[in-house]
Design a protein around this motif. Sequence first.
Motif, PDB file in Angstrom:
ATOM      1  N   THR A   3       0.892  -1.195   0.118  1.00  0.00           N
ATOM      2  CA  THR A   3       0.035   0.049   0.155  1.00  0.00           C
ATOM      3  C   THR A   3       1.011   1.250   0.005  1.00  0.00           C
ATOM      4  O   THR A   3       1.793   1.353   0.793  1.00  0.00           O
ATOM      5  CB  THR A   3      -1.024  -0.052   1.251  1.00  0.00           C
ATOM      6  N   PRO A   4       0.537   2.307  -0.798  1.00  0.00           N
ATOM      7  CA  PRO A   4       1.323   3.341  -0.787  1.00  0.00           C
ATOM      8  C   PRO A   4       1.321   4.042   0.570  1.00  0.00           C
ATOM      9  O   PRO A   4       0.297   3.909   1.400  1.00  0.00           O
ATOM     10  CB  PRO A   4       0.553   4.309  -1.956  1.00  0.00           C
TER      11      PRO A   4
ATOM     12  N   ASP B 159       0.858   7.193   1.660  1.00  0.00           N
ATOM     13  CA  ASP B 159      -0.287   7.970   1.551  1.00  0.00           C
ATOM     14  C   ASP B 159      -1.739   7.386   1.737  1.00  0.00           C
ATOM     15  O   ASP B 159      -2.465   8.225   1.445  1.00  0.00           O
ATOM     16  CB  ASP B 159      -0.082   9.314   0.897  1.00  0.00           C
ATOM     17  N   CYS B 160      -1.632   6.156   1.821  1.00  0.00           N
ATOM     18  CA  CYS B 160      -3.011   5.238   1.327  1.00  0.00           C
ATOM     19  C   CYS B 160      -4.285   5.802   2.209  1.00  0.00           C
ATOM     20  O   CYS B 160      -5.502   5.757   1.765  1.00  0.00           O
ATOM     21  CB  CYS B 160      -2.788   3.933   1.649  1.00  0.00           C
TER      22      CYS B 160
ATOM     23  N   SER C 183      -3.332   8.266  -3.829  1.00  0.00           N
ATOM     24  CA  SER C 183      -1.981   8.226  -4.305  1.00  0.00           C
ATOM     25  C   SER C 183      -1.642   8.888  -5.440  1.00  0.00           C
ATOM     26  O   SER C 183      -2.555   8.755  -6.306  1.00  0.00           O
ATOM     27  CB  SER C 183      -1.442   6.603  -3.953  1.00  0.00           C
ATOM     28  N   ASP C 184      -0.532   9.523  -5.461  1.00  0.00           N
ATOM     29  CA  ASP C 184      -0.052   9.895  -6.697  1.00  0.00           C
ATOM     30  C   ASP C 184       1.054   9.033  -7.402  1.00  0.00           C
ATOM     31  O   ASP C 184       1.579   7.990  -6.865  1.00  0.00           O
ATOM     32  CB  ASP C 184       0.298  11.559  -6.579  1.00  0.00           C
TER      33      ASP C 184
ATOM     34  N   SER D 121       4.390   8.080  -4.837  1.00  0.00           N
ATOM     35  CA  SER D 121       3.735   7.240  -3.664  1.00  0.00           C
ATOM     36  C   SER D 121       3.649   5.864  -4.047  1.00  0.00           C
ATOM     37  O   SER D 121       3.886   4.938  -3.579  1.00  0.00           O
ATOM     38  CB  SER D 121       2.719   7.809  -2.808  1.00  0.00           C
ATOM     39  N   ARG D 122       3.209   5.882  -5.465  1.00  0.00           N
ATOM     40  CA  ARG D 122       2.717   4.605  -6.214  1.00  0.00           C
ATOM     41  C   ARG D 122       4.176   3.869  -6.426  1.00  0.00           C
ATOM     42  O   ARG D 122       4.557   2.792  -6.435  1.00  0.00           O
ATOM     43  CB  ARG D 122       1.997   4.606  -7.381  1.00  0.00           C
TER      44      ARG D 122
ATOM     45  N   LYS E 129      -4.649  16.341   0.513  1.00  0.00           N
ATOM     46  CA  LYS E 129      -4.943  15.633  -0.819  1.00  0.00           C
ATOM     47  C   LYS E 129      -6.458  16.086  -1.134  1.00  0.00           C
ATOM     48  O   LYS E 129      -7.230  16.417  -0.513  1.00  0.00           O
ATOM     49  CB  LYS E 129      -5.220  14.250  -0.571  1.00  0.00           C
TER      50      LYS E 129
END
Length: 702
Positions: free
Chosen positions: A372-373, A375-376, A381-382, A385-386, A486
Amino acid sequence: MVNGEIQGLEKELHLKNDFSDPSREDWRKEVDKVLKGAPYEKVLRTQTVEGITLEPIYTKEDVEGLAITENIPGYPPYVRSSEIYGKVKNGWEIAQELDICNVEEWNQVLLQDLMKGQTTVRFSLDELSRYSTKPTEENKENLGVHGLPIFLYDDLKKALKDIALDQVRLDISAYDSSLAILGMLKNLSEEREIDLNSITGSVSMDPIYSLVSNGSLCTSWSEMMDEMAEACRFVLKHAKGIKTISVDATIWNQSGSSAVEDLAFAFSTAVNYINEMLDRGLTIDEITPQFIFSFGIGSNMFMEIAKLRAARLIWSQIIEQYEGNAESQKIYIHAKTSQYNKTWYDPWVNVLRTTTESFSAIIGGCDSLNVTPFDCIIGQSDEFSRKIARNQQIILLEESHLNAVIDPAGGSWYIESLTQQLAEKAWELFRETENKGGMLEALKQGFPQSKVNSSQQYRYNNLATRKSIMIGSSMFANQNEKPIIKESTDKTELFNSLLKRFANRGQVNLTNGLFSGISEALKQGLDIVEINKSIRNGKLSDISIEALKETHLTKELESVRKTVEEYNKINSVPAKAFFASVGSFLQLKLRSDFVANFILPSGIIVENNQAFETAELAIEAVKASKALMAVIVATDDDYPQIVPIMAERMKAENPNIIVALAGYPKEQIEAYKNSGVDIFIHLKANLLETYQDIIKKAGILS
């Protein structure tokens, strides 16, 4: 050094003869000397949420007689690996899910990620399409939540555009809409002239996941089981590489479960499905290859390694009892790093958490992994982060070579012992669940929910009393941190686009068979909602249970901090705690640091890192600071002389000020309270209760 010299050195070294083997008793005597009377059980043994006591040291005595230590990779019960060569040959599948709600954008990002190391196409249907719910103005914000909104055949075509379906694994968690998705995949394979048998992966359903998430089903239990059987029969005949039954144990993990509950409830769910499929005429060796298990992976590194090893052991033993063959006893495990322990504040620490979790999943022997990124839990996510999440796996594979050893955990006295203990406890809970009538009946009675809620409370209590730590959220918070913001996704355009394509076009014609009817209906433009409604013929849910809601461990703590920060934004004088330290700064530093680390996660700003020579000077500094809270810090010996004076004076100067004391001097508590001390900050203090007490007294929270 030449060979002769080496051999001569070997003759001179006689370690066994020159040094005696220390016994566990010898080790214990030396440890007791170091402990100097402190209780061994309390200081060196660790109690886990699973009810397992972790020892400070493990030896070969701890694994004597354990059958699992004799297991050979590739042979039942598969503790060491389901394959003879483990992951050495092919590694594991890098199966990242993308949290993008627009199918065309999702497709473009996926194509890029497949070029950058991802090896599997994996996605779930969103909250609406998975449960056959038509988008409306009231629910449109659920579009794209937890998955892709796939309502029409055209949606799946767009999502899988330019994807070589016969060359990459495809995993779709379809939940309650698997027949329609299988129909879409059938049409797509025919349209592209691809043999459906050449596609590997899964189009899976898991009604118990849906039930636990929502408290009810889209249709009757019997209908769901009939659909599961139809999906099994279809793939056995037309798509042998596709699995259709999911046991998604991440629902338990996301609610705070223990590893024991993850295993026990996963396998009780699986047994429920097996029995239903057997009742519908399928054989055990036809059923078991249809399963794909998903486990959430937490941050207790060795426990999570042991969990996946224990999963292979338990599954093998269960299928053996059904007289399934050796191949049927193998289990496919998809691992997903947990969202339960991810933090909104200091989210960069989540990168470290997912790294250790990935390590656990890989060493434990997962078949596919979704990281999971970081920032999940903040928002979508962007690209950055991916990329970090995907590359964590690639580094562990390509640079750390975690696939180079067949069973890296094999032979570890600690992990082997932990695997056995975990398997035994999970088996005990599994049997208890089965004795209640199986998973479905146990859920009706609220048994699994009660167990998981107890584990969640145990974890929360440990966090609140700082027996466990969440860096950035319960300790070592950065008061100057700038949060990641976000922007929420506007679903209006997506909603309007879908609404234009929805229309009542009739029912599924079942004259030529179920899948022929679904296939034709999809080609004519029927959506998932219409198809499911048609084939279910109005059958409604006949089960209602207490649902479990996914959460994250630090949610309440972070809620306090957000409340305080909102207060700081709209007030000219922010909420701050001024340290009124009296005495030697060096002498008081340890106590001051403890209190500062205790207060900072609340969002209250900590001021003053120096000590005052006298109480009078400290009182004057507090007055000038305009702080909402003053923290008295001194030595225990000085407290009786200065605390009453300081507390009374500070209250006289400002009746609204909160006076806190570093420590908990039992004999003087009542006297100090009477003189004006409101809060005591000490090792056994409850974080959340203390924060709530402070912000209520300060008027920040009514």
